[in-house]
Write a protein that holds these residues in place. Structure first.
Motif, PDB file in Angstrom:
ATOM      1  N   HIS A 197       0.834  -1.389  -0.209  1.00 45.35           N
ATOM      2  CA  HIS A 197      -0.043   0.234  -0.090  1.00 45.35           C
ATOM      3  C   HIS A 197       0.782   1.252   0.013  1.00 45.35           C
ATOM      4  O   HIS A 197       0.495   2.120  -0.662  1.00 45.35           O
ATOM      5  CB  HIS A 197      -0.911   0.101   1.330  1.00 45.35           C
ATOM      6  N   PHE A 354     -14.605  -6.117   0.332  1.00 45.69           N
ATOM      7  CA  PHE A 354     -13.916  -5.246   0.521  1.00 45.69           C
ATOM      8  C   PHE A 354     -14.157  -4.653   1.702  1.00 45.69           C
ATOM      9  O   PHE A 354     -13.342  -4.191   2.565  1.00 45.69           O
ATOM     10  CB  PHE A 354     -13.205  -4.342  -0.592  1.00 45.69           C
ATOM     11  N   GLY A 355     -15.355  -4.246   1.934  1.00 48.74           N
ATOM     12  CA  GLY A 355     -15.952  -3.443   2.977  1.00 48.74           C
ATOM     13  C   GLY A 355     -16.995  -2.593   2.555  1.00 48.74           C
ATOM     14  O   GLY A 355     -18.236  -3.392   2.142  1.00 48.74           O
ATOM     15  N   LYS A 403     -10.460   2.347  -2.133  1.00 51.72           N
ATOM     16  CA  LYS A 403     -10.221   2.353  -3.524  1.00 51.72           C
ATOM     17  C   LYS A 403     -11.085   2.950  -4.295  1.00 51.72           C
ATOM     18  O   LYS A 403     -12.220   3.214  -3.790  1.00 51.72           O
ATOM     19  CB  LYS A 403     -10.350   0.675  -4.147  1.00 51.72           C
ATOM     20  N   ASN A 423     -12.159   0.197   3.242  1.00 44.06           N
ATOM     21  CA  ASN A 423     -11.840  -1.043   3.570  1.00 44.06           C
ATOM     22  C   ASN A 423     -12.408  -1.481   5.115  1.00 44.06           C
ATOM     23  O   ASN A 423     -12.379  -0.632   6.092  1.00 44.06           O
ATOM     24  CB  ASN A 423     -10.197  -1.119   4.135  1.00 44.06           C
ATOM     25  N   LYS A 425     -11.311  -3.540   7.405  1.00 43.64           N
ATOM     26  CA  LYS A 425     -10.440  -3.930   8.323  1.00 43.64           C
ATOM     27  C   LYS A 425     -10.510  -2.649   9.506  1.00 43.64           C
ATOM     28  O   LYS A 425     -10.165  -2.759  10.736  1.00 43.64           O
ATOM     29  CB  LYS A 425      -9.240  -4.148   7.882  1.00 43.64           C
TER      30      LYS A 425
END
Length: 434
Positions: A197, A354-355, A403, A423, A425
């Motif tokens: 990243h 992804f989220g 993204k 994201n 996470k």
């Protein structure tokens, strides 16, 4: 003082820990063997003493009995004081390089008579010494094997770190390559993803900064050329007041264009500062709903409408609100800019692998997907603007670890879809209250 080398520190610690473990284990093993042997000898003497005491006679013991073979001597003694340990007393003595184990056992309590049974345990002592030597030899060999194992293990464990370190130390702006996460151990995968990243951000930064400098020079050059040309034409001959006023107005317009470019470039600096802001916890769904409501009035004034559909009901995340606002605001402004009158802009959110997926859909002319719209000073269509909005949005998304993408609609309707994926996470879902 410990060395700064991770491998040396790990090697030293594992060697010390292994040596202590071997030493403690060997000590326990030897003391256990010694105690077992001595317990066996004591039980042997105790059993022998009980048999003699039960028969109440020692006169029949001769030199040809098994006692001589077992190196045991028995005699009756009298003591003035009764032993405290139930009349038993056992001790070890050494004479002329021989070791003897002696047991005092009650024989006739009324007369204070006791059996004194002595056994020569010199062979047992020699055996224990031999066992101790063997344990020491095994320990020395074990220490060597531990050192070899520690060296190999430390090399194996630090190999991924060394590989990453070498890859990063040899990098420059022309040789930056992503780290192959699949080749790393499972424990290093998050580090590899973080590095990738960071590498992606560096690559984009280098790429876009070059384009930004070139584009800035090009954009500033045009109004400066207009000012110079207009002034040269004005100075060729004497002009009327109206013509001078027109020339000054043209110059002022060119200056305004340059000020607009400079303001947008300053926004880039402000955004880089926003990336250093402390993240705060916000409900992204609530943020999107509030931001959409702010633009609804603007859309209505332009003869357009905005529809929204947000799922789930809540989505909490720790991030810089200014960066998220930069992206969403740019998406909505572009959608309204390119959407004709009496058309709609759709803003929706949903969950994906992804989220959180945020989509802003317009009914405009679409985009040229062959161009990099996120590069600085890239313009789409014939609308006004400097072409830095999407560049700033891309930089903000990279800073958030999100993204970003823009593509044409594929549902048969003209227009574009701008997407932002946050994201999961760094986020959590809030279910609706019912």
């Amino acid at each position: 003082m410990f060395s700064k080398s991770i491998r040396r520190n790990f090697l030293l610690q594992i060697i010390i820990a292994s040596i202590l473990l071997i030493f403690v284990f060997s000590s326990f093993l030897y003391f256990y063997i010694e105690k077992s042997v001595y317990d066996e000898k004591r039980n042997e003497l105790l059993t022998y003493a009980k048999n003699i005491s039960a028969n109440r006679s020692v006169t029949e013991l001769g030199s040809d009995t098994t006692d001589t073979y077992l190196k045991i001597s028995v005699e009756v003694i009298k003591l003035k004081k009764y032993p405290t340990n139930n009349g038993l007393d056992i001790y070890e003595t050494t004479k002329q390089k021989h070791t003897y184990l002696t047991l005092i056992y009650p024989f006739d309590i009324g007369e204070f008579s006791f059996l004194k049974i002595t056994k020569d345990i010199t062979p047992t002592k020699h055996l224990l010494r031999k066992i101790l030597r063997y344990i020491l030899i095994i320990n020395v060999v074990g220490f060597g094997l531990v050192i070899i194992y520690a060296v190999a293990l430390s090399k194996m464990l630090t190999k991924p770190i060394k590989s990453l370190s070498n890859k990063l130390s040899n990098m420059n702006e022309h040789l930056i390559r992503p780290v192959r996460v699949e080749e790393l151990p499972e424990e290093f995968e998050p580090l590899g993803e973080t590095l990738n990243h960071l590498i992606l951000r560096i690559q984009n930064f280098v790429k876009y900064q070059k384009e930004l400098f070139i584009g800035t020079a090009h954009e500033m050059k045009t109004p400066l050329a207009v000012i110079k040309l207009k002034n040269q034409v004005t100075l060729i001959k004497k002009r009327s007041d109206e013509e001078y006023i027109e020339a000054i107005e043209t110059t002022n317009k060119a200056v305004d264009d340059m000020n607009f470019i400079v303001s947008n470039i300053l926004n880039i600096g402000r955004q880089e500062g926003a990336q250093l802001e402390k993240p705060v916890e916000i409900d992204i769904i609530k943020f999107l709903r509030d931001k959409t409501n702010d633009f609804k009035l603007i859309a209505e004034n332009e003869g357009k409408s905005i529809e929204m559909d947000f799922k789930p009901d809540g989505f909490m995340a720790m991030l810089q609100v200014g960066l998220l606002n930069q992206i969403v605001q740019n998406f909505i402004q572009n959608a309204l800019k390119f959407t004709p009158v009496d058309k709609k802009v759709y803003i929706r959110s949903s969950q994906d692998d992804f989220g959180l997926l945020i989509e802003v859909i317009d009914e405009g002319c679409g985009i040229d997907e062959s161009e990099d719209l996120f590069a600085p000073f890239k313009r789409q269509g014939n609308k006004s603007g400097v072409g830095l909005g999407l560049f700033l949005a891309k930089s903000a998304a990279d800073a958030l670890g999100a993204k970003i993408n823009i593509k044409n609609r594929t549902d048969g309707t003209s227009g574009a879809i701008a997407t932002l994926q946050i994201n999961s996470k760094l986020s959590c879902i809030i279910t609706s209250k019912r």
